[in-house]
Design a protein around this motif. Sequence first.
Motif, PDB file in Angstrom:
ATOM      1  N   SER A 159       0.922  -0.799  -0.287  1.00 22.11           N
ATOM      2  CA  SER A 159      -0.021   0.026  -0.053  1.00 22.11           C
ATOM      3  C   SER A 159       0.514   1.126  -0.511  1.00 22.11           C
ATOM      4  CB  SER A 159      -0.692   0.254   1.259  1.00 22.11           C
ATOM      5  OG  SER A 159      -1.604   1.230   1.416  1.00 22.11           O
ATOM      6  N   ASP A 160       0.481   2.343  -0.835  1.00 20.81           N
ATOM      7  CA  ASP A 160       1.307   3.295  -0.895  1.00 20.81           C
ATOM      8  C   ASP A 160       1.023   4.141   0.006  1.00 20.81           C
ATOM      9  OD1 ASP A 160      -0.984   3.715  -1.773  1.00 20.81           O
ATOM     10  OD2 ASP A 160      -0.923   4.937  -3.380  1.00 20.81           O
ATOM     11  N   SER A 161      -0.140   4.386   0.796  1.00 22.94           N
ATOM     12  CA  SER A 161      -0.641   5.434   2.044  1.00 22.94           C
ATOM     13  C   SER A 161      -0.226   3.687   3.200  1.00 22.94           C
ATOM     14  CB  SER A 161      -2.193   4.893   2.245  1.00 22.94           C
ATOM     15  OG  SER A 161      -3.215   3.464   2.254  1.00 22.94           O
ATOM     16  N   LEU A 162       0.763   2.558   3.409  1.00 23.30           N
ATOM     17  CA  LEU A 162       1.074   2.237   4.439  1.00 23.30           C
ATOM     18  C   LEU A 162       0.386   2.139   6.265  1.00 23.30           C
ATOM     19  CD1 LEU A 162       4.576   4.641   4.836  1.00 23.30           C
ATOM     20  CD2 LEU A 162       3.997   2.439   3.098  1.00 23.30           C
ATOM     21  N   LEU A 163      -1.235   2.207   4.582  1.00 23.82           N
ATOM     22  CA  LEU A 163      -2.105   2.191   5.961  1.00 23.82           C
ATOM     23  C   LEU A 163      -3.076   0.580   5.384  1.00 23.82           C
ATOM     24  CD1 LEU A 163      -3.003   5.448   7.673  1.00 23.82           C
ATOM     25  CD2 LEU A 163      -2.076   3.387   8.637  1.00 23.82           C
ATOM     26  N   LEU A 164      -4.007  -0.304   5.926  1.00 15.25           N
ATOM     27  CA  LEU A 164      -5.634  -0.579   5.485  1.00 15.25           C
ATOM     28  C   LEU A 164      -6.309  -0.449   4.786  1.00 15.25           C
ATOM     29  CD1 LEU A 164      -5.223  -3.817   5.211  1.00 15.25           C
ATOM     30  CD2 LEU A 164      -6.836  -3.767   6.866  1.00 15.25           C
ATOM     31  N   TYR A 165      -6.289   1.043   5.034  1.00 16.37           N
ATOM     32  CA  TYR A 165      -7.201   2.000   4.830  1.00 16.37           C
ATOM     33  C   TYR A 165      -6.496   2.842   3.511  1.00 16.37           C
ATOM     34  CZ  TYR A 165      -9.768   6.569   3.836  1.00 16.37           C
ATOM     35  OH  TYR A 165     -10.798   7.484   2.896  1.00 16.37           O
ATOM     36  N   ASN A 166      -7.025   3.020   2.429  1.00 15.55           N
ATOM     37  CA  ASN A 166      -6.761   3.537   0.834  1.00 15.55           C
ATOM     38  C   ASN A 166      -6.063   2.659   0.061  1.00 15.55           C
ATOM     39  OD1 ASN A 166      -7.295   5.117  -1.179  1.00 15.55           O
ATOM     40  ND2 ASN A 166      -5.055   6.391  -0.626  1.00 15.55           N
ATOM     41  N   SER A 167      -6.522   1.059   0.218  1.00 11.42           N
ATOM     42  CA  SER A 167      -5.580  -0.622  -0.247  1.00 11.42           C
ATOM     43  C   SER A 167      -6.674  -1.106  -0.685  1.00 11.42           C
ATOM     44  CB  SER A 167      -4.581  -0.550   0.872  1.00 11.42           C
ATOM     45  OG  SER A 167      -5.338  -1.740   1.449  1.00 11.42           O
ATOM     46  N   VAL A 168      -6.056  -2.053  -1.990  1.00 15.03           N
ATOM     47  CA  VAL A 168      -6.844  -2.672  -2.183  1.00 15.03           C
ATOM     48  C   VAL A 168      -7.008  -4.051  -1.032  1.00 15.03           C
ATOM     49  CG1 VAL A 168      -7.071  -4.858  -4.483  1.00 15.03           C
ATOM     50  CG2 VAL A 168      -6.084  -2.483  -4.318  1.00 15.03           C
ATOM     51  N   TRP A 169      -6.163  -4.143  -0.322  1.00 17.82           N
ATOM     52  CA  TRP A 169      -5.899  -5.653   0.166  1.00 17.82           C
ATOM     53  C   TRP A 169      -6.861  -4.798   1.539  1.00 17.82           C
ATOM     54  CZ3 TRP A 169      -3.350  -9.908  -0.734  1.00 17.82           C
ATOM     55  CH2 TRP A 169      -1.900  -9.486  -1.846  1.00 17.82           C
ATOM     56  N   GLY A 170      -7.202  -3.865   1.529  1.00 18.96           N
ATOM     57  CA  GLY A 170      -7.997  -3.841   2.628  1.00 18.96           C
ATOM     58  C   GLY A 170      -9.547  -4.182   1.772  1.00 18.96           C
ATOM     59  N   ILE A 171      -9.573  -3.969   0.987  1.00 17.15           N
ATOM     60  CA  ILE A 171     -11.125  -3.855   0.221  1.00 17.15           C
ATOM     61  C   ILE A 171     -11.430  -5.577   0.358  1.00 17.15           C
ATOM     62  CG2 ILE A 171     -12.687  -3.967  -1.845  1.00 17.15           C
ATOM     63  CD1 ILE A 171     -13.076  -0.874   0.027  1.00 17.15           C
ATOM     64  N   ILE A 172     -10.440  -6.294   0.315  1.00 20.11           N
ATOM     65  CA  ILE A 172      -9.893  -7.930  -0.621  1.00 20.11           C
ATOM     66  C   ILE A 172     -10.161  -8.510   0.998  1.00 20.11           C
ATOM     67  CG2 ILE A 172      -8.798  -9.674  -0.687  1.00 20.11           C
ATOM     68  CD1 ILE A 172      -7.119  -8.142  -3.376  1.00 20.11           C
ATOM     69  N   ALA A 173     -10.082  -7.822   2.268  1.00 18.73           N
ATOM     70  CA  ALA A 173     -10.660  -8.750   3.171  1.00 18.73           C
ATOM     71  C   ALA A 173     -11.916  -8.356   4.046  1.00 18.73           C
ATOM     72  CB  ALA A 173      -9.198  -8.259   4.160  1.00 18.73           C
ATOM     73  N   ILE A 174     -12.532  -7.673   4.104  1.00 25.44           N
ATOM     74  CA  ILE A 174     -13.182  -7.114   3.866  1.00 25.44           C
ATOM     75  C   ILE A 174     -14.486  -7.456   3.613  1.00 25.44           C
ATOM     76  CG2 ILE A 174     -14.283  -5.050   2.662  1.00 25.44           C
ATOM     77  CD1 ILE A 174     -15.230  -5.911   6.368  1.00 25.44           C
ATOM     78  N   HIS A 175     -13.750  -7.953   2.021  1.00 20.89           N
ATOM     79  CA  HIS A 175     -14.617  -8.953   1.335  1.00 20.89           C
ATOM     80  C   HIS A 175     -14.708 -10.434   2.335  1.00 20.89           C
ATOM     81  CE1 HIS A 175     -16.722  -6.546  -1.081  1.00 20.89           C
ATOM     82  NE2 HIS A 175     -15.953  -5.973  -1.562  1.00 20.89           N
ATOM     83  N   ILE A 176     -14.018 -10.798   2.362  1.00 19.85           N
ATOM     84  CA  ILE A 176     -13.734 -12.182   2.754  1.00 19.85           C
ATOM     85  C   ILE A 176     -14.079 -12.131   3.945  1.00 19.85           C
ATOM     86  CG2 ILE A 176     -12.005 -13.678   3.338  1.00 19.85           C
ATOM     87  CD1 ILE A 176     -10.253 -12.681   1.801  1.00 19.85           C
ATOM     88  N   ALA A 177     -14.224 -11.541   5.093  1.00 18.61           N
ATOM     89  CA  ALA A 177     -14.707 -11.142   6.494  1.00 18.61           C
ATOM     90  C   ALA A 177     -16.429 -11.731   6.042  1.00 18.61           C
ATOM     91  CB  ALA A 177     -13.648 -10.386   7.326  1.00 18.61           C
ATOM     92  N   TYR A 178     -16.669 -10.721   5.433  1.00 17.53           N
ATOM     93  CA  TYR A 178     -17.797 -10.427   5.438  1.00 17.53           C
ATOM     94  C   TYR A 178     -18.753 -11.443   4.313  1.00 17.53           C
ATOM     95  CZ  TYR A 178     -22.203  -7.403   5.785  1.00 17.53           C
ATOM     96  OH  TYR A 178     -23.956  -6.919   5.780  1.00 17.53           O
ATOM     97  N   GLN A 179     -18.644 -11.884   3.492  1.00 19.32           N
ATOM     98  CA  GLN A 179     -18.474 -13.053   3.469  1.00 19.32           C
ATOM     99  C   GLN A 179     -18.526 -14.404   3.497  1.00 19.32           C
ATOM    100  OE1 GLN A 179     -20.787 -12.442   0.641  1.00 19.32           O
ATOM    101  NE2 GLN A 179     -20.825 -10.181   0.530  1.00 19.32           N
ATOM    102  N   SER A 180     -17.384 -14.813   4.213  1.00 18.31           N
ATOM    103  CA  SER A 180     -17.550 -16.369   4.850  1.00 18.31           C
ATOM    104  C   SER A 180     -18.437 -17.054   5.508  1.00 18.31           C
ATOM    105  CB  SER A 180     -16.243 -15.730   5.532  1.00 18.31           C
ATOM    106  OG  SER A 180     -14.919 -15.795   5.303  1.00 18.31           O
TER     107      SER A 180
END
Length: 306
Positions: A159-180
Motif C-alpha cells: 500500500s502506498d498509503s502504508l495503511l490498510l485504508y485506501n488499499s486494495v488489500w483492505g477491500i479484499i479483506a473485508i469482502h472475505i470477512a463479510y462473505q465467509s
Amino acid sequence: MTTTMTRPGAGTTARDEPPRTGKGPRRQTGRHVMLAGIALLWLVPLLWAVYTSLRPYSDTAKHGYLSWPRGLSLGNFTDAWQQSGMPHFFWNSVLITVPAVLGTLLFSAAVAFFVSRFDFRWNIVLLMLFTAGNLLPAQVLITPLYRLYLLIPLPPWMSDSLLLYNSVWGIIAIHIAYQSGFCTFVLSNYMKTIPKEISEAALVDGAQVWRQFFQIVLPLCRPAFAALATLESIWIYNDFFWPLALIETGDKRPVTSALANLQGQYFTNPNLIAAGALMTAIPTLLVYFALQRQFISGLTIGSGKG
C-alpha cells in the motif's frame, strides 16, 4: 347349476372412477402465465436501459423517452467507454474480485470442514457465530471498521498509503470477512451429505487431515463451489459501498465507481449512464453463463436426500 364369469373390472362403474375436472392443465397454464409475467416484469428495466442506451441524447431531449426513436446507434457505448476510463476500472475490479472470491471459498471451506466432519461441543456455536456476521448491515460496521483501517499498517509494497485504508488489500479483506459466514453455512450443510465412511477409509490408508481436506472433500464439493463462486463473484463485483467508504483515491476504486465519472457537475446524460451500466454488467453475465450448469447443479444436488 350355472356359473357366470365376469371379466375383471366388469363390475366397476363410472361412479368408481375419479372425475376428470381438467384442473391439472388449467393449473399448469396459470403457473406458466404467472412465471412469464414475473420474467417480463424483471426484464422491463433491462430492456428499457438497452432502449435508452441506443438512443442519442438529442433525440430523447427533443421527443421524450416514451417517443418512437428516430435513430439507434452505439455511440453512447463508445463515449461511455472512453470518458469513464472503464478499462482501468475493470482491471481494478478483477484485482479485487478474484482474490476475494478465492479467499472466501478457501477460508469458508476450511471452517465448514472443521464444523461438519469433527464432533465437539462448540461446533454448532461456531457455525452460528460465522453465520451471525451476515445479519449485521454494512452501514453499522463502517465506523469502527474505518477507525480500525486507519490503525493497521502495511508495508510499502502492499500500500502506498502504508495503511490498510485506501488499499486494495483492505477491500479484499473485508469482502472475505463479510462473505465467509454465508459460504460457511452452505458448505457445512453440503459437506454433511458426504458419507463419513470416505474419510474413515482414507484415515485407515494413512491420509492425514489436510490430505483428506484437499484431495477428498474439496473435489466432492465442486458443484457447491461453482454455485458459491457464481454468487460471490456477482456480489463482490457489484459492491459499491465498501470501496466508496474505504478507498480514498478514485483510481483505485472498482468499475462500479467508474459510472460516477459519467456525471457532470451541471449536466447528466441518462443515455450515457445507461450504456455504461450495461457494459459494467457484462462480466457478471459471462461468469453466470460460464458456470450455469454447475450453478444449477450446486443448488439442486442433495435436495432429494433425507
